[in-house]
Design an enzyme around this catalytic site. Sequence first.
Site, mmCIF file in Angstrom:
data_model
loop_
_atom_site.group_PDB
_atom_site.id
_atom_site.type_symbol
_atom_site.label_atom_id
_atom_site.label_comp_id
_atom_site.label_asym_id
_atom_site.label_seq_id
_atom_site.Cartn_x
_atom_site.Cartn_y
_atom_site.Cartn_z
ATOM 1 N N GLU A 99 45.686 65.982 28.563
ATOM 2 C CA GLU A 99 45.150 65.995 29.936
ATOM 3 C C GLU A 99 46.276 66.402 30.904
ATOM 4 O OE1 GLU A 99 44.121 61.997 31.061
ATOM 5 O OE2 GLU A 99 43.150 62.587 32.940
ATOM 6 N N LYS A 128 36.119 66.141 34.360
ATOM 7 C CA LYS A 128 36.121 64.708 34.022
ATOM 8 C C LYS A 128 35.113 63.934 34.866
ATOM 9 C CE LYS A 128 39.513 60.960 33.292
ATOM 10 N NZ LYS A 128 40.964 60.682 33.319
ATOM 11 N N CYS A 183 40.156 61.839 28.635
ATOM 12 C CA CYS A 183 40.747 60.498 28.665
ATOM 13 C C CYS A 183 39.743 59.359 28.880
ATOM 14 C CB CYS A 183 41.901 60.469 29.661
ATOM 15 S SG CYS A 183 43.083 59.145 29.270
HETATM 16 C C1 ACM Z 1 43.152 58.258 32.020
HETATM 17 O O1 ACM Z 1 41.940 58.433 32.145
HETATM 18 N N1 ACM Z 1 44.024 59.234 32.214
HETATM 19 C C2 ACM Z 1 43.680 56.944 31.632
#
Ligand code: ACM
Length: 262
Positions: free
Chosen positions: A38, A108, A141
């Site tokens: 990420e 995301k 993530c």
């Molecule tokens: C995250 O979502 N980078 C912990």
Amino acid sequence: MRLAFYQFAPELGAVEKNRERLAAALQGLDVDLIVLPELATTGYLFTSREELLPQAEPIPGPTTDLLQKCAAASGAHIVLGIAERVGDRCYNSAVLIGPQGVIGIYRKMHLFHKEKQLFDPGDLGFPIFDAKGVKVGLLVCFDHFFPEAARTLALLGAQVICHPSNLILPGLGQLTTRVRALENRVFWVLANRTGTETRGPQSLIFTGCSQIVAPDGTLLVQATPEEERVGLIEIDPLRACEKRVTPLNDLFADRRPAWYRL
Ligand code: ACM
């Protein structure tokens, strides 16, 4: 399919340097699909949106152009976690790049902690993309904490879930992603970063331990918490099309969606 991750520690704010590092790591690799962490070009611990925005890039943009060249040279497909700039909006995105260019973007959906002050929430749903004839879904993530996300991708036919990450809660993502792989019968590539970032009083230690998981939950490859490395394994993606767990149980056919409150 030769499936891989690259685990490393991006340097905060050093976009050009991180980009060149990614290109160097990809050079000469014999892989079909490789997943990078990420926010692999920017690092993570930005303190304001004003600080983040100049580091974010459009897609396509300079980093995806460079990685397209890497993909064209090696034949690999690449999943990159990147801060995506769209005007004055900014998304924590994952992008799939092939030899011909950008194949697709995921933004995301579940922003973690202070990411909510930096990024706009994802608005592209949970799309499925094709990488060398294999159906691929992307998550970033903290999405691992939401079983609905992986389930949605699996129900849409994903065989491999690619998961660029900057995990900081020790052991959690490594555990949940094994469960997500198992409950959906998919391959899972968790590409986590390593290293520490400190800004004033705040310090984050990223937990590494990137891993590739089989559809039965078996750990196929796992990195250590701190090493920089490529993890690689040859898989048969068709294994992810078999959802039976006993002769009388098919994980998808046995679902009772009329009774679920989602
Ligand atoms: C995250 O979502 N980078 C912990």
